[in-house]
Design an enzyme around this catalytic site. Structure first.
Site, PDB file in Angstrom:
ATOM      1  N   ASP A 284       0.500  -1.206  -0.238  1.00  0.00           N
ATOM      2  CA  ASP A 284       0.050   0.042   0.000  1.00  0.00           C
ATOM      3  C   ASP A 284       1.039   1.587   0.023  1.00  0.00           C
ATOM      4  O   ASP A 284       1.232   1.573   0.912  1.00  0.00           O
ATOM      5  CB  ASP A 284      -0.799  -0.521   1.326  1.00  0.00           C
ATOM      6  CG  ASP A 284      -1.975   0.892   1.099  1.00  0.00           C
ATOM      7  OD1 ASP A 284      -1.994   1.717   0.181  1.00  0.00           O
ATOM      8  OD2 ASP A 284      -3.516   1.120   2.339  1.00  0.00           O
ATOM      9  N   GLY A 323      -5.520   3.612  -7.739  1.00  0.00           N
ATOM     10  CA  GLY A 323      -5.623   3.379  -9.060  1.00  0.00           C
ATOM     11  C   GLY A 323      -4.573   5.139  -9.806  1.00  0.00           C
ATOM     12  O   GLY A 323      -5.104   5.161 -10.720  1.00  0.00           O
ATOM     13  N   ASP A 344     -10.566   4.473  -1.778  1.00  0.00           N
ATOM     14  CA  ASP A 344     -11.435   2.882  -0.063  1.00  0.00           C
ATOM     15  C   ASP A 344     -12.667   2.549  -0.570  1.00  0.00           C
ATOM     16  O   ASP A 344     -13.450   4.196  -0.385  1.00  0.00           O
ATOM     17  CB  ASP A 344     -10.925   3.411   1.173  1.00  0.00           C
ATOM     18  CG  ASP A 344      -9.968   2.898   1.459  1.00  0.00           C
ATOM     19  OD1 ASP A 344      -8.527   2.787   0.242  1.00  0.00           O
ATOM     20  OD2 ASP A 344      -9.020   2.958   2.757  1.00  0.00           O
TER      21      ASP A 344
HETATM   22  C1  GLA Z   1      -5.737   2.285   2.703  1.00  0.00           C
HETATM   23  C2  GLA Z   1      -5.769   1.183   1.746  1.00  0.00           C
HETATM   24  C3  GLA Z   1      -7.374   0.862   3.033  1.00  0.00           C
HETATM   25  C4  GLA Z   1      -6.383  -0.126   3.784  1.00  0.00           C
HETATM   26  C5  GLA Z   1      -5.832   1.533   4.416  1.00  0.00           C
HETATM   27  C6  GLA Z   1      -5.195   0.967   5.663  1.00  0.00           C
HETATM   28  O1  GLA Z   1      -6.406   2.763   3.111  1.00  0.00           O
HETATM   29  O2  GLA Z   1      -6.766   1.682   0.564  1.00  0.00           O
HETATM   30  O3  GLA Z   1      -7.469  -0.545   2.062  1.00  0.00           O
HETATM   31  O4  GLA Z   1      -5.475  -1.091   3.029  1.00  0.00           O
HETATM   32  O5  GLA Z   1      -5.188   1.505   4.228  1.00  0.00           O
HETATM   33  O6  GLA Z   1      -4.290   0.996   6.200  1.00  0.00           O
END
Ligand code: GLA
Length: 518
Positions: A284, A323, A344
């Site tokens: 991430d 994305g 998200d």
């Molecule tokens: C980001 C990701 C989420 C999740 C959080 C965790 O927002 O997009 O899917 O993994 O981090 O902190």
């Protein structure tokens, strides 16, 4: 001695005394000022908030005060701001921090005042939010500083790892548990998935999202925090159920929740994951935004792509960077098996439908081993209706999206389980040709999506995005279906008599009717 002489002696004595007193007074003033600087805010300040797993959420305010002006930096979780504005003084000041996050500017504001040896600060996400109050204390200079930027490797094509020939299926902890996920929860979720019909329906991965991380040991090895006493033992347990275990990290120094990222330890972390028996990594972007631009993403994702391959353990590689930078164009080249295409998801019709119906343009980038990921499922999390969850499941299957359940598998009702384990819908998602469905017809709030399936069949989904039921009539020929076909309704689980060249149906508000046409 003459009187004149006596007078001049007294005068000299007086002048010398005055000068001496003045010099001593000036020295005292100088000394006192040096001990009590006129810029007492200057320094490195830290707020440490316990996360209840042995780790701390930290906020570093590295301040330089020159009279009424305060400059410096603020580092908090995944963010690093430069102070661009300040107002007020010791008994009440306001700081505005700014950072670039991709193409957009992100700002933060702190209000504060000095109280004895402490800095009392407060901040709020939005102006209307209740402020979060914090107490900062002095920290050694340099503590919490952002690490220097590591040089980036030249780009090359990372070899395909041969995994995820169909979209990954499983469960992820974030949507339901966020930072509350722990070893016991993961074990009991694995128990549920292995016995409630989900494993049989194809759900295999149990993915731990953010907040499992502890600090690094003296050799730089990443450790788990108190919530996960033994990751290897947990992996063994999950494997013992015939399931696989996934984990989460960031190419940056911090994850989105502010935990330790893999920055500068990529190969070492990949080796650790392999040694633990990890089968899936979600990587991430998060804190990487403090050091790198969006344009530099491919190189950072490539580092981990290479590192995972080097372990020789099959580990599915999931890119999560919301994305940006048209990731679908380069995700496969850096070794990605899937890449998030959006921000998200939330457990709400607006969020789910906006994301899901927006994926049409990306269809051509999906193929076996490399999938668009419109984010994890919210089915069963409670804020949508069963009809809406059926639409969610149907749409994700039409999109050849990863099916990662995000609810509490231990306590869902039979209706939710039936939605998640609808084998006919799952068969569409898992079709081995892996071509993503597309919107082929739209009129107002009603849309028809079509997905070619292996062996020449098609999945056709009629969606109604309006809140009220809607009747639609289509000519099969207009949606690319020629001649008489067999129709199978996936949610009624029944064959439907061929209605002739035209078909009328009523779709519930926010609902779906989905067929296999063969
Ligand atoms: C980001 C990701 C989420 C999740 C959080 C965790 O927002 O997009 O899917 O993994 O981090 O902190």
């Amino acid at each position: 001695m003459s009187t004149k002489c006596k007078h001049s002696y007294r005068l000299r004595f007086l002048v010398t005394s005055i000068i001496t007193t003045a010099v001593v007074a000036i020295w005292i003033v100088v000394l006192v000022t040096a001990q009590q600087p006129s810029d007492p805010l200057t320094g490195n300040w830290v707020v440490r908030t316990p996360n209840n797993d042995g780790t701390f959420r930290t906020t570093y305010l590295n301040l330089k005060q020159e009279g009424a002006r305060i400059t410096g930096t603020i580092r908090v979780t995944q963010f690093f701001y430069h102070i661009t504005e300040s107002t007020g003084g010791l008994d009440g000041f306001t700081l505005t921090g700014s950072m670039m996050d991709g193409k957009s500017e992100r700002k933060v504001q702190y209000e504060g005042k000095l109280v004895g040896e402490e800095l009392h600060v407060s901040t709020r996400r939005r102006p209307t939010d209740k402020p979060t109050e914090m107490v900062a204390v002095r920290a050694p200079a340099g503590e919490g500083a952002l690490p220097p930027r590591n040089p980036l490797p030249a780009l090359h094509k990372v070899q395909d790892n041969g995994l995820a020939r169909t979209p990954p299926m499983g469960w992820n902890s974030w949507n339901k548990f966020a930072s509350r996920v722990d070893d016991a929860t993961v074990r009991s979720i694995a128990d549920a998935m292995a016995t409630n019909g989900m494993k049989e329906a194809g759900y295999i991965y149990i993915n731990i999202d953010d907040t499992w991380e502890g600090s690094r040991d003296a050799q730089g090895n990443i450790q788990t925090n108190k919530k996960f006493p033994d990751m290897k033992a947990l992996a063994d347990y999950v494997h013992g159920k015939g399931l696989k275990l996934g984990i989460y990290s960031s190419p940056g120094p911090n994850t989105c929740a502010g935990y330790e990222g893999s920055y500068g330890h990529e190969e070492q972390d990949a080796r650790t994951y392999a040694a633990w028996g990890i089968d899936y990594l979600k990587y991430d972007w998060c804190g990487a935004r403090t050091l790198y631009t969006d344009e530099e993403m491919p190189a950072l994702y490539q580092i981990m792509g290479d590192a995972l391959l080097k372990t020789k353990r099959p580990i599915v590689y999931s890119l999560c960077q919301y994305g940006r930078l048209d990731v679908w164009k380069w995700g496969a080249d850096v070794g990605g098996n899937l890449w998030r295409t959006t921000g998200d998801i939330r457990d709400a019709w607006d969020s789910m439908s906006r994301i899901g119906f927006n994926q049409n343009e990306l269809a051509d980038w999906a193929k076996p081993g490399h999938w668009n990921d419109p984010d994890m499922l919210e089915v069963g999390n409670g804020s949508m209706t069963e009809i809406e969850y059926k639409t969610h499941m149907s749409l994700w299957s039409m999109l050849a999206a990863p099916l990662l359940a995000g609810n509490d598998l231990r306590s869902m009702n039979p209706e939710i389980l039936a939605i998640l384990t609808n084998k006919e819908v799952i068969a569409v998602d898992q079709d081995k040709d892996g071509s993503q469905g597309k919107q082929i017809w739209k009129s107002g709030d009603q849309e028809i999506w079509s997905r070619p399936l292996s062996g020449g069949a098609k999945a056709i989904a009629f969606f109604n995005r309006a809140t009220e039921p809607a009747k639609i009539t289509v000519r099969w020929a207009d949606i690319g279906i020629k001649g008489e076909k067999r129709l199978r309704d996936f949610w009624l689980h029944e064959n439907v008599r061929w209605p002739g060249p035209e078909y009328s149906l009523t779709i519930p508000g926010h609902g779906v009717v989905m067929f296999r046409v063969s």
